[in-house]
Write a protein that holds these residues in place. Structure first.
Motif, PDB file in Angstrom:
ATOM      1  N   LYS A  53      42.282  -7.357  29.849  1.00  0.00           N
ATOM      2  CA  LYS A  53      42.463  -8.428  28.872  1.00  0.00           C
ATOM      3  C   LYS A  53      43.931  -8.811  28.758  1.00  0.00           C
ATOM      4  O   LYS A  53      44.264  -9.995  28.666  1.00  0.00           O
ATOM      5  N   MET A  54      44.820  -7.834  28.782  1.00  0.00           N
ATOM      6  CA  MET A  54      46.257  -8.134  28.697  1.00  0.00           C
ATOM      7  C   MET A  54      46.711  -8.905  29.930  1.00  0.00           C
ATOM      8  O   MET A  54      47.478  -9.859  29.830  1.00  0.00           O
ATOM      9  N   ASP A  55      46.224  -8.517  31.133  1.00  0.00           N
ATOM     10  CA  ASP A  55      46.587  -9.234  32.347  1.00  0.00           C
ATOM     11  C   ASP A  55      46.115 -10.677  32.279  1.00  0.00           C
ATOM     12  O   ASP A  55      46.831 -11.590  32.675  1.00  0.00           O
ATOM     13  N   ASN A  56      44.900 -10.897  31.759  1.00  0.00           N
ATOM     14  CA  ASN A  56      44.405 -12.261  31.643  1.00  0.00           C
ATOM     15  C   ASN A  56      45.228 -13.068  30.644  1.00  0.00           C
ATOM     16  O   ASN A  56      45.490 -14.241  30.859  1.00  0.00           O
ATOM     17  N   ILE A  57      45.654 -12.434  29.561  1.00  0.00           N
ATOM     18  CA  ILE A  57      46.481 -13.135  28.578  1.00  0.00           C
ATOM     19  C   ILE A  57      47.822 -13.503  29.199  1.00  0.00           C
ATOM     20  O   ILE A  57      48.301 -14.619  29.043  1.00  0.00           O
ATOM     21  N   HIS A  58      48.402 -12.561  29.969  1.00  0.00           N
ATOM     22  CA  HIS A  58      49.675 -12.870  30.627  1.00  0.00           C
ATOM     23  C   HIS A  58      49.507 -13.998  31.635  1.00  0.00           C
ATOM     24  O   HIS A  58      50.378 -14.852  31.780  1.00  0.00           O
ATOM     25  N   GLU A  59      48.367 -14.019  32.377  1.00  0.00           N
ATOM     26  CA  GLU A  59      48.113 -15.072  33.362  1.00  0.00           C
ATOM     27  C   GLU A  59      47.992 -16.434  32.673  1.00  0.00           C
ATOM     28  O   GLU A  59      48.413 -17.445  33.214  1.00  0.00           O
ATOM     29  N   LEU A  60      47.414 -16.459  31.473  1.00  0.00           N
ATOM     30  CA  LEU A  60      47.240 -17.714  30.766  1.00  0.00           C
ATOM     31  C   LEU A  60      48.573 -18.350  30.374  1.00  0.00           C
ATOM     32  O   LEU A  60      48.708 -19.562  30.313  1.00  0.00           O
ATOM     33  N   PHE A  61      49.557 -17.528  30.065  1.00  0.00           N
ATOM     34  CA  PHE A  61      50.821 -18.042  29.555  1.00  0.00           C
ATOM     35  C   PHE A  61      51.913 -18.102  30.604  1.00  0.00           C
ATOM     36  O   PHE A  61      53.073 -18.286  30.300  1.00  0.00           O
TER      37      PHE A  61
END
Length: 136
Positions: free
Chosen positions: A127-135
């Protein structure tokens, strides 16, 4: 080609179309100006198509990645649940109350709990990796 590359190509073609329109505005020859504007309109249409196609492809890639993650998560959960069920069954069916049996039960439960904690940790990392990818 992946979706991100197609989006970048679409933006490059749109930039080229804008440059052609600028050159056409500065051109004194009406035929040349008309030809440059037609080429710019075609490039604009191409950039819109490639951008749309890239966006659709990127969404499909994201859906596939999410599907793979969900499958991996479910597999880890099933393994963890099976191990916990085995540990619970061992605990319930054991009649020997010696210190050795108690240690085995504690170790089995500890291993099952470690697997669940590992699953939760991997889920949080994803989930953290996906959040970082989004931003990015």
């Amino acid at each position: 080609m992946n979706g991100s590359l197609l989006l970048q190509i679409g933006m490059g073609v749109a930039l080229a179309a804008a440059l052609l329109q600028f050159i056409a505005d500065k051109s004194g020859n009406p035929k040349r100006k008309h030809a440059l504007l037609v080429i710019a309109m075609i490039a604009t249409a191409m950039s819109a198509f490639v951008g749309y196609w890239g966006n659709e492809k990127k969404e499909d890639e994201d859906k596939e990645e999410l599907k793979n993650f969900n499958e991996q998560r479910d597999s880890l959960r099933a393994k963890s649940d099976a191990r916990m069920d085995k540990a619970t069954a061992d605990f319930n069916h054991r009649t020997d109350s010696t210190a050795r049996a108690n240690k085995y039960e504690r170790d089995s439960l500890h291993i099952a709990n470690e697997l669940r904690i590992d699953y939760i940790h991997r889920l949080a990392e994803f989930k953290m990796d996906n959040i970082h990818e989004l931003f990015k």
